[in-house]
Each structure stands twice: as structure tokens, then as C-alpha cells.
Write a protein that holds these residues in place. Structure first.
Motif, mmCIF file in Angstrom:
data_model
loop_
_atom_site.group_PDB
_atom_site.id
_atom_site.type_symbol
_atom_site.label_atom_id
_atom_site.label_comp_id
_atom_site.label_asym_id
_atom_site.label_seq_id
_atom_site.Cartn_x
_atom_site.Cartn_y
_atom_site.Cartn_z
ATOM 1 N N TYR A 92 -21.916 18.924 62.606
ATOM 2 C CA TYR A 92 -22.013 17.719 63.435
ATOM 3 C C TYR A 92 -20.623 17.085 63.532
ATOM 4 O O TYR A 92 -19.877 17.083 62.546
ATOM 5 N N LYS A 93 -20.321 16.530 64.697
ATOM 6 C CA LYS A 93 -19.071 15.766 64.830
ATOM 7 C C LYS A 93 -19.193 14.756 65.951
ATOM 8 O O LYS A 93 -19.695 15.073 67.025
ATOM 9 N N GLU A 110 -17.124 10.684 67.212
ATOM 10 C CA GLU A 110 -15.857 9.955 67.071
ATOM 11 C C GLU A 110 -15.735 9.214 65.736
ATOM 12 O O GLU A 110 -14.642 8.829 65.322
ATOM 13 N N GLN A 111 -16.854 9.103 65.020
ATOM 14 C CA GLN A 111 -16.838 8.356 63.753
ATOM 15 C C GLN A 111 -17.141 9.202 62.520
ATOM 16 O O GLN A 111 -16.716 8.860 61.418
ATOM 17 N N VAL A 112 -17.906 10.264 62.720
ATOM 18 C CA VAL A 112 -18.488 11.000 61.586
ATOM 19 C C VAL A 112 -18.343 12.515 61.776
ATOM 20 O O VAL A 112 -18.472 13.004 62.900
ATOM 21 N N THR A 113 -18.088 13.210 60.663
ATOM 22 C CA THR A 113 -18.109 14.685 60.659
ATOM 23 C C THR A 113 -19.058 15.142 59.552
ATOM 24 O O THR A 113 -19.111 14.512 58.488
ATOM 25 N N ALA A 114 -19.798 16.218 59.793
ATOM 26 C CA ALA A 114 -20.674 16.787 58.767
ATOM 27 C C ALA A 114 -20.436 18.288 58.706
ATOM 28 O O ALA A 114 -20.279 18.946 59.735
ATOM 29 N N PHE A 115 -20.376 18.798 57.479
ATOM 30 C CA PHE A 115 -20.095 20.227 57.274
ATOM 31 C C PHE A 115 -20.806 20.696 56.009
ATOM 32 O O PHE A 115 -21.172 19.890 55.139
ATOM 33 N N PHE A 120 -26.146 7.445 57.507
ATOM 34 C CA PHE A 120 -27.597 7.605 57.311
ATOM 35 C C PHE A 120 -28.271 8.156 58.571
ATOM 36 O O PHE A 120 -29.138 9.031 58.486
ATOM 37 N N SER A 121 -27.869 7.656 59.734
ATOM 38 C CA SER A 121 -28.480 8.140 60.987
ATOM 39 C C SER A 121 -28.200 9.619 61.200
ATOM 40 O O SER A 121 -29.089 10.372 61.610
ATOM 41 N N VAL A 122 -26.954 10.020 60.912
ATOM 42 C CA VAL A 122 -26.596 11.435 61.071
ATOM 43 C C VAL A 122 -27.366 12.268 60.055
ATOM 44 O O VAL A 122 -27.877 13.352 60.371
ATOM 45 N N ALA A 162 -31.352 16.310 58.843
ATOM 46 C CA ALA A 162 -32.540 16.699 58.062
ATOM 47 C C ALA A 162 -33.613 17.242 59.005
ATOM 48 O O ALA A 162 -34.262 18.263 58.722
ATOM 49 N N GLU A 163 -33.756 16.587 60.138
ATOM 50 C CA GLU A 163 -34.726 17.039 61.151
ATOM 51 C C GLU A 163 -34.343 18.430 61.645
ATOM 52 O O GLU A 163 -35.164 19.346 61.693
#
Ligand code: AMP
Length: 113
Positions: free
Chosen positions: A20-21, A23-28, A65-67, A72-73
């Protein structure tokens, strides 16, 4: 922070499996997974830890939390359940000093304590 490993991941300077990416958050994906799903969700802007949060960071932390909920979904673990962990400082096991949320799921979690 030029020597921060997660800042380098956010900037694409070192390899990571991004899920996920914006402008505010990245997930790896965590390089050393502790569960079948183990994703790290980080703010793109460097914040050392929860201890260094300022009131203006509240929307950004809410976004983590939203990401997490969306991922999770997507990972198919929302129904069974998942754990969100934010270690703060060495006594809690924080090893990377760039605020991050662990999203853990895909197996039964033991009770805390
Ligand atoms: P913490 O112990 O809460 O600070 O969590 C840091 C996490 O970052 C650990 O679970 C590590 O396995 C993970 N980690 C460290 N380096 C990398 C990397 N280059 N890519 C992905 N995950 C990493």
C-alpha cells in the motif's frame, strides 16, 4: 532522517514488498514475519516513536488504523481477527525508530501478558 531504514523504504531507496502507498502512508511486508500476515504500516514522514508524536499527528496516526483495516480486509483476516502492535522504545522491543504499526494475522494469537 537519512540513516533511517524505513525512510529509505518509503523513498524506494531499498527494496521492500509494498502492499500500500499514498501521500501519507506506506505499508510493506515484514522481512522477518511473526505470522502468516505481517505487514508494517508507517507514516511517510519520519516520527521516531509514539513518544515523539505531537497533537498535529493525530489524523496521520488515525490513517495508520484505516490502512490497517483496509489491508486486513484485503488479506482475508478481518473476519477471523488480527492484532495491531506499536512498540515504543527498547523496553517494549522497538528496534526501528520510525513509528510503525504491525498488522499481524492468519494464526491464532496468544493472550497478552
Ligand atoms: P519493532 O521491533 O517494533 O521496531 O519492529 C521492527 C520490524 O521491522 C521487525 O519486525 C523487523 O523484522 C522489521 N524490519 C526490519 N528491517 C526491515 C526491512 N528492511 N524490511 C521489512 N521489515 C523490516
Amino acid at each position: 532522517m537519512s540513516d533511517c531504514i524505513f525512510c529509505k523504504i518509503v523513498k524506494g531507496e531499498i527494496p521492500s514488498t509494498n502492499v500500500y502507498k499514498d501521500e501519507q502512508v506506506t505499508a510493506f511486508r515484514d522481512i522477518n514475519p511473526a505470522a502468516p500476515t505481517h505487514i508494517l504500516i508507517v507514516p511517510n514522514r519520519h516520527i521516531d516513536s509514539v513518544n515523539m508524536m505531537i497533537p498535529e499527528d493525530e489524523p496521520l496516526v488515525g490513517r495508520l488504523f484505516s490502512v490497517a483495516r483496509q489491508l486486513a480486509e484485503k488479506e482475508g483476516i478481518a473476519e477471523d481477527g488480527y492484532r495491531l502492535v506499536v512498540n515504543t522504545n527498547a523496553g517494549a522491543g522497538q528496534t526501528v525508530f520510525h513509528l510503525h504499526m504491525h498488522l499481524l494475522g492468519g494464526r491464532q494469537m496468544r493472550a497478552l501478558g
